[in-house]
Scaffold this active site. Structure first.
Site, mmCIF file in Angstrom:
data_model
loop_
_atom_site.group_PDB
_atom_site.id
_atom_site.type_symbol
_atom_site.label_atom_id
_atom_site.label_comp_id
_atom_site.label_asym_id
_atom_site.label_seq_id
_atom_site.Cartn_x
_atom_site.Cartn_y
_atom_site.Cartn_z
ATOM 1 N N GLY A 53 9.997 -51.726 -0.289
ATOM 2 C CA GLY A 53 8.774 -50.932 -0.457
ATOM 3 C C GLY A 53 8.504 -50.652 -1.920
ATOM 4 O O GLY A 53 9.418 -50.651 -2.752
ATOM 5 N N GLY A 62 7.675 -45.093 -7.249
ATOM 6 C CA GLY A 62 8.977 -45.760 -7.280
ATOM 7 C C GLY A 62 9.088 -46.909 -6.309
ATOM 8 O O GLY A 62 8.092 -47.396 -5.781
ATOM 9 N N GLU A 63 10.332 -47.319 -6.115
ATOM 10 C CA GLU A 63 10.589 -48.467 -5.250
ATOM 11 C C GLU A 63 11.555 -48.063 -4.148
ATOM 12 O O GLU A 63 12.323 -47.124 -4.306
ATOM 13 C CB GLU A 63 11.258 -49.575 -6.076
ATOM 14 N N VAL A 64 11.535 -48.804 -3.034
ATOM 15 C CA VAL A 64 12.463 -48.515 -1.940
ATOM 16 C C VAL A 64 13.305 -49.769 -1.674
ATOM 17 O O VAL A 64 12.773 -50.885 -1.629
ATOM 18 C CB VAL A 64 11.715 -48.080 -0.659
ATOM 19 N N LYS A 90 15.280 -44.614 -1.961
ATOM 20 C CA LYS A 90 13.953 -44.461 -2.580
ATOM 21 C C LYS A 90 14.156 -44.013 -4.013
ATOM 22 O O LYS A 90 14.599 -42.888 -4.271
ATOM 23 C CB LYS A 90 13.119 -43.446 -1.784
ATOM 24 N N ASP A 119 -0.317 -37.531 4.409
ATOM 25 C CA ASP A 119 -0.425 -38.973 4.134
ATOM 26 C C ASP A 119 -0.088 -39.780 5.387
ATOM 27 O O ASP A 119 0.729 -40.701 5.360
ATOM 28 C CB ASP A 119 0.481 -39.375 2.964
HETATM 29 N N1 LIG Z 1 14.218 -44.882 5.615
HETATM 30 C C1 LIG Z 1 13.579 -46.019 5.475
HETATM 31 N N2 LIG Z 1 13.964 -47.119 6.157
HETATM 32 C C2 LIG Z 1 13.306 -48.277 6.022
HETATM 33 N N3 LIG Z 1 12.240 -48.438 5.222
HETATM 34 C C3 LIG Z 1 11.796 -47.403 4.516
HETATM 35 C C4 LIG Z 1 12.454 -46.141 4.597
HETATM 36 N N4 LIG Z 1 11.786 -45.295 3.791
HETATM 37 C C5 LIG Z 1 10.783 -46.007 3.245
HETATM 38 N N5 LIG Z 1 10.782 -47.277 3.672
HETATM 39 C C6 LIG Z 1 9.852 -48.346 3.314
HETATM 40 O O1 LIG Z 1 9.407 -48.137 2.006
HETATM 41 C C7 LIG Z 1 7.985 -47.916 1.985
HETATM 42 C C8 LIG Z 1 7.651 -46.912 0.924
HETATM 43 O O2 LIG Z 1 8.375 -45.702 1.176
HETATM 44 P P1 LIG Z 1 7.645 -44.291 1.112
HETATM 45 O O3 LIG Z 1 6.448 -44.344 1.962
HETATM 46 O O4 LIG Z 1 8.653 -43.228 1.362
HETATM 47 O O5 LIG Z 1 7.305 -44.221 -0.382
HETATM 48 P P2 LIG Z 1 5.982 -44.541 -1.191
HETATM 49 O O6 LIG Z 1 4.821 -44.831 -0.321
HETATM 50 O O7 LIG Z 1 6.410 -45.492 -2.206
HETATM 51 O O8 LIG Z 1 5.890 -43.163 -1.726
HETATM 52 P P3 LIG Z 1 4.955 -42.454 -2.680
HETATM 53 O O9 LIG Z 1 3.812 -42.049 -1.801
HETATM 54 O O10 LIG Z 1 5.889 -41.379 -3.079
HETATM 55 O O11 LIG Z 1 4.575 -43.420 -3.750
HETATM 56 C C9 LIG Z 1 7.646 -47.481 3.410
HETATM 57 O O12 LIG Z 1 6.283 -47.793 3.697
HETATM 58 C C10 LIG Z 1 8.611 -48.304 4.217
HETATM 59 O O13 LIG Z 1 8.122 -49.613 4.370
HETATM 60 MG MG LIG Z 2 4.401 -44.321 1.669
#
Ligand SMILES: Nc1ncnc2c1ncn2[C@@H]1O[C@H](COP(=O)(O)OP(=O)(O)OP(=O)(O)O)[C@@H](O)[C@H]1O
Ligand SMILES: [Mg+2]
Length: 399
Positions: A56, A61-63, A78, A179
């Protein structure tokens, strides 16, 4: 007699004196001290996890999918970028952590740990914070983008029931998610839904105060943003999340976002084309309440067509009825998660059914980030196609 002047100050060697530092050295020392201050006490080094794949990428940031080096446990990391070394620990991240620590529910993502990377000169003293979560195999956006994933009506009911249960719990705890969208809805290999991404979430006060609350209205991804936020509402409540739930529910059949605006004005146009014109008849006082109501050019004379437009995709009358109750323009009349959970949709055959069997036929993870971009909106199914095609010409980017 010649006086022996001894330079005092930084070069002195007395107690409390410091060796002389030039500006660059001083900046470096300040950055290191600021980073030290920002460090979380008791937090572990992220190096105890081994990154496996990026899954992600968000605003901050990155996931990553990662593995605990000792136990082998699979987690999601994350990585939250701390922008400026001197700004201290970001308040938005503190809020996300605080809310995640309070929320413990089977349909809410579980925060396991918080880790940091050491702030050194090699990362410009930016010590990244990593939130460590239980790993979920898929996100709903990734599942919906894969045409090989087909949901039965019972499975859709199960998804919606878990989503509303999680949201009911969030709202009961006086928090707003802010969101709601398929990418923030995760599904485990065992078919358990987890609401994720609390980066925009906040607590709210249910008490009515004379001056009203003043929350920011720049929240919720545009396509899932309710009309009251688009009109500038700052004193909102849980109903903002239920609009997003309505969009997600319809998308479980259409497989593409149902209202894709390009700008806030365009989003309001698209909403009016589907949900009918925004007028004081359907939403008392809307014209007096929002300055933007007069400033924006809102479509006039549009009839509400939620059921008509969606019946080409959604055959179940109870489902259509629930979507219709969620996509209500006036937030005061929009259904809440408790009433939604009591809707006949969940209590008539077929009853909600487990996702495990269906998911076990897919052996790869599905995430929005890993899905190929979609170029064309998907066509509606054959039955009732005619009405949908005619509407497509009229309704710009309403699915
Ligand atoms: N616990 C998890 N297990 C698997 N995939 C996850 C998990 N948490 C996040 N992801 C993947 O990462 C993506 C991005 O995570 P998240 O939505 O928490 O952050 P973001 O959208 O980058 O956040 P922000 O809105 O803070 O920029 C999610 O859409 C999902 O695909
Ligand atoms: Mg998100």
């Amino acid at each position: 007699m010649k006086r022996n002047h001894r330079r005092r100050g930084w070069s002195g060697h007395g107690r409390g004196s410091r060796p002389y530092m030039n500006k660059a050295q001083r900046d470096k020392a300040n950055a290191a001290a600021a980073a030290k201050k920002r460090e979380l006490p008791f937090s572990d080094e992220v190096s105890k996890y081994e990154k496996m794949a990026k899954i992600g990428h968000g605003t901050f940031g990155e996931v990553f999918k990662a593995k605990h080096k000792l136990t082998g446990k699979i987690v999601a990391l994350k990585k939250c970028l701390v922008q400026d070394a001197n700004e201290g620990f970001p308040i938005t991240l503190l809020r996300e952590i605080k809310l995640l620590k309070l929320l413990k529910h089977n349909n809410i993502i579980n925060l396991i740990d918080i880790c940091t990377t050491e702030a050194t000169q090699f990362n410009s003293y930016k010590s990244n914070v990593h939130l460590v979560f239980d790993f979920c195999e898929h996100d709903l956006a990734g599942l919906l983008k894969n045409p090989n994933v087909k949901f039965t009506l019972g499975e859709i009911k199960k998804i919606m029931q878990m989503l509303l249960n999680g949201l009911y719990y969030i709202h009961r705890n006086q928090m707003l998610h802010r969101d709601m969208k398929p990418a923030n809805v995760l599904i485990t290999r065992e078919g358990v839904l987890k609401i994720a991404d609390f980066s925009l979430a906040r607590d709210f006060s249910p008490a009515v105060i004379p001056q009203g609350n003043c929350y920011t209205n720049n929240v919720v991804t545009l396509w899932y943003r309710p009309p009251e936020l688009l009109l500038g509402e700052r004193d909102y409540g849980p109903s903002i999340d239920l609009w997003g739930v309505g969009c997600i529910m319809a998308e479980l059949w259409t497989r593409i976002p149902i209202m894709q605006g390009h700008t806030e004005q365009h989003q309001l146009n698209v909403i009016s084309h589907l949900c009918g014109s925004i007028t004081p008849e359907v939403w008392p006082n809307v014209d007096m309440k929002y300055k933007l109501y007069q400033k924006m050019q809102l479509p006039k004379g549009q009839e509400r067509k939620v059921k008509d437009r969606l019946e080409a995709y959604v055959e179940d009358p109870y489902a259509l009825d629930l979507i219709d109750m969620l996509l209500v323009l006036d937030p005061a009349k929009r259904t809440d998660s408790d009433s939604a959970l009591n809707h006949d949709f969940f209590w008539f055959d077929p009853l909600p059914s487990d996702l495990t069997n269906m998911l076990s036929t897919h052996n790869t993870s599905m995430f929005e980030y890993l899905s190929p971009p979609r170029h064309r909106p998907q066509e509606p199914p054959k039955q009732n196609r005619k009405s949908a095609i005619t509407s497509q010409l009229v309704f710009d980017r309403v699915f």
